[in-house]
Design a protein around this motif. Structure first.
Motif, PDB file in Angstrom:
ATOM      1  N   PRO A   1      -8.204  -4.191  -9.072  1.00  0.00           N
ATOM      2  CA  PRO A   1      -7.565  -3.082  -9.789  1.00  0.00           C
ATOM      3  C   PRO A   1      -6.866  -2.160  -8.927  1.00  0.00           C
ATOM      4  O   PRO A   1      -5.770  -1.469  -9.812  1.00  0.00           O
ATOM      5  CB  PRO A   1      -8.986  -2.292 -10.424  1.00  0.00           C
ATOM      6  CG  PRO A   1     -10.077  -3.457 -10.003  1.00  0.00           C
ATOM      7  CD  PRO A   1      -9.581  -4.360  -8.803  1.00  0.00           C
ATOM      8  N   ASP A   2      -6.894  -1.983  -7.606  1.00  0.00           N
ATOM      9  CA  ASP A   2      -6.086  -1.428  -6.944  1.00  0.00           C
ATOM     10  C   ASP A   2      -4.499  -1.503  -6.871  1.00  0.00           C
ATOM     11  O   ASP A   2      -3.792  -0.561  -6.653  1.00  0.00           O
ATOM     12  CB  ASP A   2      -6.668  -1.079  -5.511  1.00  0.00           C
ATOM     13  CG  ASP A   2      -6.878  -2.616  -4.572  1.00  0.00           C
ATOM     14  OD1 ASP A   2      -6.906  -3.489  -5.565  1.00  0.00           O
ATOM     15  OD2 ASP A   2      -6.463  -2.485  -3.489  1.00  0.00           O
ATOM     16  N   ILE A   3      -4.360  -2.728  -7.337  1.00  0.00           N
ATOM     17  CA  ILE A   3      -2.829  -2.973  -7.269  1.00  0.00           C
ATOM     18  C   ILE A   3      -2.436  -3.680  -8.679  1.00  0.00           C
ATOM     19  O   ILE A   3      -1.086  -3.958  -8.753  1.00  0.00           O
ATOM     20  CB  ILE A   3      -2.627  -3.939  -6.090  1.00  0.00           C
ATOM     21  CG1 ILE A   3      -3.316  -5.236  -6.366  1.00  0.00           C
ATOM     22  CG2 ILE A   3      -2.509  -3.518  -4.722  1.00  0.00           C
ATOM     23  CD1 ILE A   3      -2.786  -6.398  -5.468  1.00  0.00           C
ATOM     24  N   ALA A   4      -3.514  -3.493  -9.558  1.00  0.00           N
ATOM     25  CA  ALA A   4      -2.903  -4.092 -10.942  1.00  0.00           C
ATOM     26  C   ALA A   4      -1.819  -3.511 -11.643  1.00  0.00           C
ATOM     27  O   ALA A   4      -1.907  -2.266 -11.348  1.00  0.00           O
ATOM     28  CB  ALA A   4      -4.183  -4.103 -11.725  1.00  0.00           C
ATOM     29  N   GLY A   5      -0.910  -4.152 -12.054  1.00  0.00           N
ATOM     30  CA  GLY A   5       0.149  -3.653 -12.861  1.00  0.00           C
ATOM     31  C   GLY A   5       1.394  -3.252 -11.907  1.00  0.00           C
ATOM     32  O   GLY A   5       2.480  -2.745 -12.581  1.00  0.00           O
ATOM     33  N   LYS A   6       1.191  -3.177 -10.511  1.00  0.00           N
ATOM     34  CA  LYS A   6       2.344  -2.864  -9.597  1.00  0.00           C
ATOM     35  C   LYS A   6       3.299  -3.887  -9.526  1.00  0.00           C
ATOM     36  O   LYS A   6       4.407  -3.781  -8.771  1.00  0.00           O
ATOM     37  CB  LYS A   6       1.751  -2.292  -8.454  1.00  0.00           C
ATOM     38  CG  LYS A   6       0.828  -0.980  -8.618  1.00  0.00           C
ATOM     39  CD  LYS A   6       0.285  -0.354  -7.512  1.00  0.00           C
ATOM     40  CE  LYS A   6      -0.455   0.655  -7.807  1.00  0.00           C
ATOM     41  NZ  LYS A   6      -1.420   1.066  -6.720  1.00  0.00           N
ATOM     42  N   GLY A   7       2.740  -5.203  -9.744  1.00  0.00           N
ATOM     43  CA  GLY A   7       3.859  -6.009  -9.575  1.00  0.00           C
ATOM     44  C   GLY A   7       3.792  -6.757  -8.112  1.00  0.00           C
ATOM     45  O   GLY A   7       4.990  -7.139  -7.667  1.00  0.00           O
ATOM     46  N   VAL A   8       2.855  -6.425  -7.229  1.00  0.00           N
ATOM     47  CA  VAL A   8       2.956  -6.599  -6.053  1.00  0.00           C
ATOM     48  C   VAL A   8       1.747  -7.752  -5.526  1.00  0.00           C
ATOM     49  O   VAL A   8       1.678  -8.167  -4.320  1.00  0.00           O
ATOM     50  CB  VAL A   8       2.505  -5.727  -4.905  1.00  0.00           C
ATOM     51  CG1 VAL A   8       3.908  -4.291  -5.207  1.00  0.00           C
ATOM     52  CG2 VAL A   8       1.135  -4.688  -5.301  1.00  0.00           C
ATOM     53  N   ALA A   9       0.894  -7.878  -6.489  1.00  0.00           N
ATOM     54  CA  ALA A   9      -0.094  -9.148  -5.933  1.00  0.00           C
ATOM     55  C   ALA A   9       0.293 -10.534  -5.648  1.00  0.00           C
ATOM     56  O   ALA A   9       1.253 -10.975  -6.357  1.00  0.00           O
ATOM     57  CB  ALA A   9      -0.933  -9.342  -7.426  1.00  0.00           C
ATOM     58  N   ASN A  10      -0.192 -10.971  -4.751  1.00  0.00           N
ATOM     59  CA  ASN A  10       0.050 -12.530  -4.399  1.00  0.00           C
ATOM     60  C   ASN A  10      -0.223 -13.416  -5.304  1.00  0.00           C
ATOM     61  O   ASN A  10      -1.129 -13.747  -5.609  1.00  0.00           O
ATOM     62  CB  ASN A  10      -0.589 -12.856  -2.915  1.00  0.00           C
ATOM     63  CG  ASN A  10      -0.057 -13.899  -2.212  1.00  0.00           C
ATOM     64  OD1 ASN A  10       0.484 -14.608  -2.739  1.00  0.00           O
ATOM     65  ND2 ASN A  10      -0.357 -13.997  -1.092  1.00  0.00           N
ATOM     66  N   PRO A  11       0.874 -14.358  -5.604  1.00  0.00           N
ATOM     67  CA  PRO A  11       0.442 -15.039  -6.790  1.00  0.00           C
ATOM     68  C   PRO A  11       0.171 -16.817  -6.153  1.00  0.00           C
ATOM     69  O   PRO A  11       0.002 -17.605  -6.924  1.00  0.00           O
ATOM     70  CB  PRO A  11       1.696 -15.164  -7.624  1.00  0.00           C
ATOM     71  CG  PRO A  11       2.614 -15.058  -6.627  1.00  0.00           C
ATOM     72  CD  PRO A  11       2.155 -14.097  -5.703  1.00  0.00           C
TER      73      PRO A  11
END
Ligand code: NAD
Length: 356
Positions: free
Chosen positions: A284-294
């Motif tokens: 949740p700390d990075i959700a929606g920011k487009g920075v998660a590693n896919p």
């Protein structure tokens, strides 16, 4: 006949990372892979859509599918819900309903990311271990269990560690089959010096091993296995173990690699139907920011191709493409290093597609 794949993005970054995996699956489809994709909500999204974390329609869909791709579930907005409505219940429900008894947790460290590990680069660079964990038996499910009051008024907690021969045999077969597809080395981890359950475990693994003469089988006590994993992890190819030992050892092995954004997993039933998911949560700390590693999710697709769709060549191509993206120096923030170029979720997904 085309293979049906259920797409369950879930919550948080699950939505962003699964979108990248779906782009990849669609490209494979355009190139001739005979698949159908069907999306459904689970976890918090299931609760929002249908009032429960595993909606009936989602369950009906996954039962008809050959494989399931899951993002992640959970989020702070669901933490005050009653336990049975929490997102994690959706996951447990899927595992139980589909009888996914074999959990495959690879710990792979691409040489390009060796600096991300807390261990010395020479100890971990190129690490490639597969931990096969029994997922639906053992002490987490054994009965009787509970907390009771003794005659003197003191309370005692108790659980039961139990394995039937058939349960050991089926997980051992999965592990031997995987070892056959890899380095043909299997280490069974137990505590046979102390536990009768482990004595039986070892005996049955030996017996199943009789059917796999090409695989070199060894046994190791779990305390030593924990030590060896951090001392010289590259000695292992495939490890097989009980539910609780696997829970602990697979997390330790995952940490050898330094980034949870890179690690896929699979949970299989007796017919190689499987649920594939990154090992991390919904972040949740990075959700929606487009920075998660896919990449963990993209590598989960590779596992799906290998273990449920019987397409090992395509699986290898995806894994190689990820390696080449890393060679090129592209990194999401979680694996960023000096001299590399930082990219977001979408750009990383696109780069893998381009390499393919
Ligand atoms: P988490 O794995 O979601 O996050 C831990 C840390 O790793 C965070 O700092 C996060 O930003 C980072 N991280 C995780 N995945 C990443 C990725 N792909 N790219 C970049 N960074 C990444 O664990 P948590 O914070 O303990 O849990 C958050 C929520 O996820 C909770 O609701 C928890 O219950 C749930 N959860 C779900 C699963 C699952 O769906 N299988 C597993 C673990 C936790």
């Amino acid at each position: 006949m085309s293979k049906k794949i259920a797409i369950l993005p879930g919550d948080g970054i699950g939505i962003e990372i699964v979108a990248e995996a779906v782009k990849l699956l669609n490209v494979l489809k355009q190139n001739g892979l005979d698949i159908e994709l069907h999306e459904a909500p689970v976890g918090g999204a299931g609760y929002d859509a249908a009032g429960k974390p595993l909606p009936d329609e989602t369950l009906a869909l996954v039962k008809q599918c050959d494989a399931i791709l899951l993002g992640a579930v959970g989020g702070p907005q669901y933490e005050s819900l009653p336990r049975e409505l929490r997102p994690e219940r959706g996951l447990l429900g899927l595992r139980a309903e589909l009888e996914l008894f074999a959990n495959l947790r690879p710990a792979i460290l691409y040489p390009q990311l060796a600096a991300a590990s807390s261990l010395k680069a020479e100890v971990v660079a190129g690490l490639d271990i597969m931990i096969v964990r029994e997922l639906t038996g053992g002490i987490y499910f054994g009965e009787p269990r509970g907390i009771r009051e003794l005659d003197n008024g003191e309370r005692e907690g108790f659980n039961t560690l139990v394995y039937r021969e058939s349960e050991v045999d089926r997980i051992a077969r999965v592990a031997f089959d995987i070892a056959m597809k890899r380095g043909k080395k299997l280490c069974s981890v137990d505590k046979a010096n102390v536990l009768e359950v482990s004595e039986l475990w070892r005996e049955r693994v030996e017996k199943v091993g009789g059917e796999y003469s090409e695989v070199e089988l060894s046994h190791m006590y779990v305390d030593n296995a924990a030590m060896q994993l951090v001392k010289w992890p590259k000695q292992f190819d495939v490890m097989v173990t009980k539910n609780m030992f696997g829970d602990i050892l697979s997390d330790a092995a995952a940490m050898l690699t330094g980034s949870i954004g890179m690690l896929p997993s699979a949970s299989l039933d007796a017919n190689s139907k499987g649920m594939y998911e990154p090992i991390h949560g919904s972040a949740p700390d990075i959700a929606g920011k487009g920075v998660a590693n896919p990449l963990a999710t993209i590598l989960s697709v590779a596992m799906m191709l290998r273990y449920s769709l019987n397409q090992p060549a395509e699986a290898q191509q995806i894994e190689d493409a990820v390696g080449r993206v890393l060679d090129k120096g592209l990194r999401t923030p979680d694996i960023m290093a000096e001299g590399c170029a930082e990219v977001g979720t979408e750009a990383m997904g696109d780069a893998v597609l381009e390499m393919l």
